[in-house]
Design a protein around this motif. Structure first.
Motif, short mmCIF file in Angstrom:
data_model
loop_
_atom_site.label_atom_id
_atom_site.label_comp_id
_atom_site.label_asym_id
_atom_site.label_seq_id
_atom_site.Cartn_x
_atom_site.Cartn_y
_atom_site.Cartn_z
N LEU A 91 11.10 -13.18 -8.58
CA LEU A 91 11.79 -11.89 -8.56
C LEU A 91 12.58 -11.74 -7.26
CD1 LEU A 91 9.09 -9.35 -9.86
CD2 LEU A 91 11.01 -10.34 -11.13
N PRO A 92 13.68 -10.99 -7.29
CA PRO A 92 14.32 -10.64 -6.02
C PRO A 92 13.38 -9.74 -5.22
CG PRO A 92 15.26 -9.38 -7.84
CD PRO A 92 14.34 -10.38 -8.45
N PRO A 93 13.64 -9.53 -3.93
CA PRO A 93 12.75 -8.67 -3.12
C PRO A 93 12.52 -7.32 -3.79
CG PRO A 93 14.33 -9.76 -1.70
CD PRO A 93 14.74 -10.08 -3.11
N VAL A 94 11.27 -6.92 -3.87
CA VAL A 94 10.86 -5.71 -4.61
C VAL A 94 10.55 -4.60 -3.63
CG1 VAL A 94 9.10 -4.73 -6.13
CG2 VAL A 94 9.93 -7.06 -6.52
N LEU A 95 11.15 -3.42 -3.85
CA LEU A 95 10.80 -2.23 -3.05
C LEU A 95 9.79 -1.43 -3.87
CD1 LEU A 95 11.36 -0.72 -0.42
CD2 LEU A 95 13.06 0.63 -1.64
N PRO A 96 8.52 -1.38 -3.44
CA PRO A 96 7.49 -0.72 -4.23
C PRO A 96 7.49 0.80 -4.03
CG PRO A 96 6.51 -1.67 -2.26
CD PRO A 96 7.98 -2.03 -2.24
N LEU A 97 7.33 1.53 -5.12
CA LEU A 97 7.25 2.98 -5.11
C LEU A 97 6.08 3.37 -5.99
CD1 LEU A 97 11.05 3.70 -5.70
CD2 LEU A 97 9.84 3.79 -3.51
N ILE A 98 5.00 3.79 -5.36
CA ILE A 98 3.78 4.11 -6.09
C ILE A 98 3.75 5.60 -6.41
CG2 ILE A 98 1.26 4.06 -6.04
CD1 ILE A 98 1.44 1.64 -4.17
N SER A 132 -6.35 6.07 2.29
CA SER A 132 -5.64 5.85 3.55
C SER A 132 -4.18 5.55 3.24
CB SER A 132 -6.25 4.69 4.33
OG SER A 132 -7.60 4.98 4.69
N ALA A 133 -3.29 5.96 4.13
CA ALA A 133 -1.86 5.73 3.94
C ALA A 133 -1.41 4.54 4.78
CB ALA A 133 -1.06 6.96 4.34
N ALA A 134 -0.55 3.72 4.22
CA ALA A 134 0.05 2.62 4.97
C ALA A 134 1.03 3.18 5.99
CB ALA A 134 0.76 1.66 4.02
N ASP A 135 1.23 2.46 7.07
CA ASP A 135 2.14 2.92 8.12
C ASP A 135 3.60 2.82 7.70
OD1 ASP A 135 0.01 3.46 9.85
OD2 ASP A 135 -0.02 1.40 10.60
N THR A 136 3.95 1.76 7.02
CA THR A 136 5.34 1.54 6.61
C THR A 136 5.39 1.02 5.18
OG1 THR A 136 5.31 -0.72 7.50
CG2 THR A 136 6.14 1.03 8.95
N ARG A 137 6.53 1.24 4.54
CA ARG A 137 6.73 0.71 3.19
C ARG A 137 7.36 -0.68 3.33
NH1 ARG A 137 8.76 4.71 1.34
NH2 ARG A 137 7.00 5.46 0.13
N LYS A 138 6.64 -1.68 2.85
CA LYS A 138 7.09 -3.06 2.99
C LYS A 138 7.50 -3.62 1.63
CE LYS A 138 4.01 -3.97 6.90
NZ LYS A 138 2.90 -4.81 7.42
N PRO A 139 8.54 -4.46 1.62
CA PRO A 139 8.93 -5.09 0.35
C PRO A 139 7.89 -6.12 -0.07
CG PRO A 139 10.19 -6.02 2.15
CD PRO A 139 9.39 -4.90 2.74
N MET A 140 7.83 -6.36 -1.35
CA MET A 140 6.94 -7.38 -1.89
C MET A 140 7.74 -8.63 -2.23
SD MET A 140 4.50 -5.10 -4.43
CE MET A 140 3.28 -6.41 -4.65
N ASP A 200 0.83 -1.20 0.00
CA ASP A 200 0.00 0.00 0.00
C ASP A 200 0.87 1.25 0.00
OD1 ASP A 200 -2.26 -1.64 0.23
OD2 ASP A 200 -2.09 -1.68 2.41
N LYS A 201 0.36 2.29 -0.63
CA LYS A 201 1.10 3.55 -0.72
C LYS A 201 1.23 4.19 0.64
CE LYS A 201 1.42 7.70 -3.62
NZ LYS A 201 0.77 8.50 -4.67
N VAL A 202 2.42 4.69 0.94
CA VAL A 202 2.72 5.31 2.22
C VAL A 202 2.60 6.83 2.13
CG1 VAL A 202 4.48 5.63 4.00
CG2 VAL A 202 4.22 3.41 2.88
N HIS A 203 3.17 7.41 1.09
CA HIS A 203 3.26 8.87 0.97
C HIS A 203 2.22 9.35 -0.05
CE1 HIS A 203 6.24 12.34 1.68
NE2 HIS A 203 5.12 12.85 1.22
N LEU A 204 1.08 9.80 0.46
CA LEU A 204 -0.02 10.21 -0.41
C LEU A 204 0.17 11.63 -0.92
CD1 LEU A 204 -3.04 8.79 1.65
CD2 LEU A 204 -1.80 7.69 -0.23
N VAL A 205 -0.50 11.94 -2.04
CA VAL A 205 -0.42 13.26 -2.66
C VAL A 205 -1.51 14.16 -2.06
CG1 VAL A 205 -0.53 14.55 -4.82
CG2 VAL A 205 0.39 12.22 -4.80
N PRO A 206 -1.12 15.25 -1.38
CA PRO A 206 -2.15 16.16 -0.85
C PRO A 206 -2.99 16.75 -1.99
CG PRO A 206 0.03 16.67 0.05
CD PRO A 206 0.24 15.70 -1.06
N PHE A 207 -4.29 16.81 -1.76
CA PHE A 207 -5.28 17.35 -2.72
C PHE A 207 -5.48 16.44 -3.93
CE2 PHE A 207 -3.44 20.99 -0.49
CZ PHE A 207 -4.59 21.53 0.08
N GLY A 208 -4.59 15.47 -4.14
CA GLY A 208 -4.79 14.50 -5.19
C GLY A 208 -5.43 13.24 -4.67
#
Length: 565
Positions: free
Chosen positions: A427-434, A414-422, A381-389
């Motif tokens: 695949l090697p461990p994935v760091l998601p960036l939405i 809603s924003a996730a509390d932490t950014r977790k790898p997938m 889940d996305k951690v850092h949401l876009v204000p007004f977006g």
């Protein structure tokens, strides 16, 4: 009450009509006097124009040497403010307000010229949001320029004569850029360091310094041509700072070129990627009644290059569906029919989570990995949401007044509390960036260090830049995502709705790309990660050391100048 006359060569108070400057005895001093002296309004307009021209150093123009003309203009304007205060023997704080004004004007020009494309998002649903467009096109730059103004103002507290002022200017303005990227959720878009980073040879330095260090180097080196207009100094002293800066830049460029030529990057065996770029019109993306046509487009485009046999991982962009895929049996059936055995779909999409006590369900902007049976293998889940977006500050109050964010999700995401790898099979461990999570390098460093497991092997950035059409915005977004790959020494897979989708190796080289505004697929192997970079291991420690050193040198030089006076 009679005032004492001003010293020779000085003019009126800075911020009023004129400031001090050297006598215009040659063409160099006449040019410097144009920037240091004269009506404050004229100098403010010069700052505004210089800031606007500076935006041409960024994507998609990449004319980074222009900063070697525009940053010296700002330095000379600040010279004039400080000289005026010294001529009046006023305290240093008297320079704060006029310096802030000039810095704000420079920033306003820079951010309007560099971010005007944000206004395009308000035309997608023009009936509801067009009235907000001026607030985005002018209001956001006006806010961001406060940090440039703050930096220019703070420079006055340690502004020495001579070469040390370039170090102080770079350090203080880099600190201001750091605040811009942190306060009020932060918006570090178009950090000055991306100008130099647009050259892939220079960009390799971010593996050591990060974007903050690249910003420090950019500001320090490209402000030094102002020394050529120091008419009170001999030519040898004038040439010293630009020559030193040229040597630093040459060393960085040569070092980057060597790294690109000699570091070998292999591929992950047994992995064949496909990225699908649908170029779906933005006004259809959130219409539930268009769900079947959206799925038809996605499936047809995904299979357009001879089917999916042999493809191990298929990537779709952010917010791919106008529905919750896990709750749509018909859509899941389409996926099962499309995906061969052993092919995993990784897609952006909304995720609904029920809450107890009758509370409104939480809606997340998420990444989902689905197998060929339509089963969910992993989510992020996305951690850092876009204000007004994606949400409104004071959500319930503003919604009660009839306002809504661009995505029209009732209650906001809603924003996730932490950014977790997938953990995705194959695949090697994935760091998601939405979406724009890719522009926050410190958060990526923090996330990479917070897991008790092997280092991530892949950055995955899904985005929907179709809000902004064919403007500079998607180019700038891609450039910033690519910088994260270099900083971390990790490959980047980027899937977007209308471009730029790409596979990028850990040196920042584009392996395969779909351009902006294209519809289709790209296939490619997954590059292997490099050994962890210095920046990935210690973050901004190296750049922070240089920043403190620059501040100390500027402060020491300023104190020495004060004692001589």
């Amino acid at each position: 009450m009679r005032r004492d006359p001003l010293p020779a060569g000085a003019a009126g108070p800075a911020g009023d009509r004129s400031v001090a400057g050297p006598p215009a005895t040659d063409r160099w001093s006449r040019l410097a006097a144009l920037l240091r002296e004269g009506p404050y309004g004229r100098r403010a307009l010069i700052a505004l124009a210089a800031g606007a021209v500076s935006a041409l150093a960024l994507q998609p123009f990449n004319i980074w040497p222009l900063l070697g003309l525009t940053l010296p203009v700002l330095v000379l304007l600040l010279d004039g403010v400080r000289d005026g205060v010294r001529a009046r023997q006023a305290p240093a704080w008297a320079a704060l307000r006029p310096a802030f004004g000039l810095g704000w004007c420079f920033g306003m020009g820079y951010f309007v010229a560099g971010l005007w494309w944000i206004g395009a998002a308000f035309l997608v649903q023009a009936d509801d949001f067009a009235w907000l467009m001026p607030f985005a096109v002018l209001g956001l730059p006006a806010y961001l320029a406060l940090y440039t103004g703050l930096g220019a103002s703070a420079c006055m507290l340690i502004w020495p004569r001579g070469s040390a002022r370039f170090l102080g200017f770079a350090a203080v303005m880099t600190l201001a850029e750091g605040l811009r990227g942190t306060l009020l959720t932060g918006f570090p878009w178009n950090n000055f360091g991306y100008a130099l980073g647009s050259d892939l040879n220079f960009a390799q330095a971010s593996a050591v310094f990060g974007i903050a260090g690249l910003c420090l180097i950019t500001l320090a080196c490209l402000s030094t041509p102002a020394a050529l207009l120091d008419a009170s100094r001999r030519w040898r002293a004038r040439l010293g700072p630009p020559l030193a800066a040229a040597l630093v830049l040459a060393a960085l460029w040569i070092g980057g070129a060597w790294r690109l030529a000699h570091v070998e990057v292999g591929t992950v065996p047994g992995v064949k990627l496909r990225i699908m770029q649908p170029d779906l019109p933005q006004d259809q993306k959130f219409r539930y009644d268009a769900r079947r046509s959206v799925m038809d487009l996605y499936v047809a485009t995904s299979e357009s290059a001879g089917g999916l046999e042999g493809i191990t991982h298929l990537f779709w962009p952010e917010s791919a569906f106008p529905f919750f895929i896990e709750r749509e049996p018909e859509a899941l059936a389409r996926l099962r029919a499309m995906l061969p055995e052993g092919t995993t779909l990784i897609t952006g999409g909304g995720r609904l989570e029920e809450r107890p006590n009758g509370r409104r369900p939480a809606v997340y902007n998420s990444l989902l990995a689905l197998d060929s049976q339509g089963r969910t293998l992993a989510t992020a889940d996305k951690v850092h949401l876009v204000p007004f977006g994606e949400y409104l500050p004071f959500q319930e109050t503003l919604e009660a007044l009839g306002l809504q964010q661009l995505t029209r999700v009732r209650g906001g995401f809603s924003a996730a509390d932490t950014r977790k790898p997938m953990e995705i099979p194959g695949l090697p461990p994935v760091l998601p960036l939405i979406c724009y999570e890719a522009i926050f390098p410190a958060e990526i460093v923090s996330a990479s260090k917070s897991y008790d497991q092997p280092r991530q092997g892949l950055l995955l950035n899904v985005s929907n830049d179709a809000w902004f059409g064919e403007t500079p915005g998607p180019f700038q977004h891609f450039e910033q995502a690519r910088m994260r790959a270099i900083e971390q020494g990790l490959p980047l897979v980027r899937a977007t709705n209308n471009g730029i989708s790409a596979i990028v190796d850990p040196l920042g080289r584009v392996v395969a790309m779909l351009p902006l505004g294209a519809r289709g697929v790209l296939d490619g192997a997954l590059p292997q990660a490099l050994a962890s970079t210095i920046y990935a291991n210690i973050g901004s420690s190296v750049s922070n050391f240089l920043l403190v050193l620059f501040l100390l040198l500027a402060f020491a030089s300023q104190r020495g100048y004060t004692r001589r006076d």
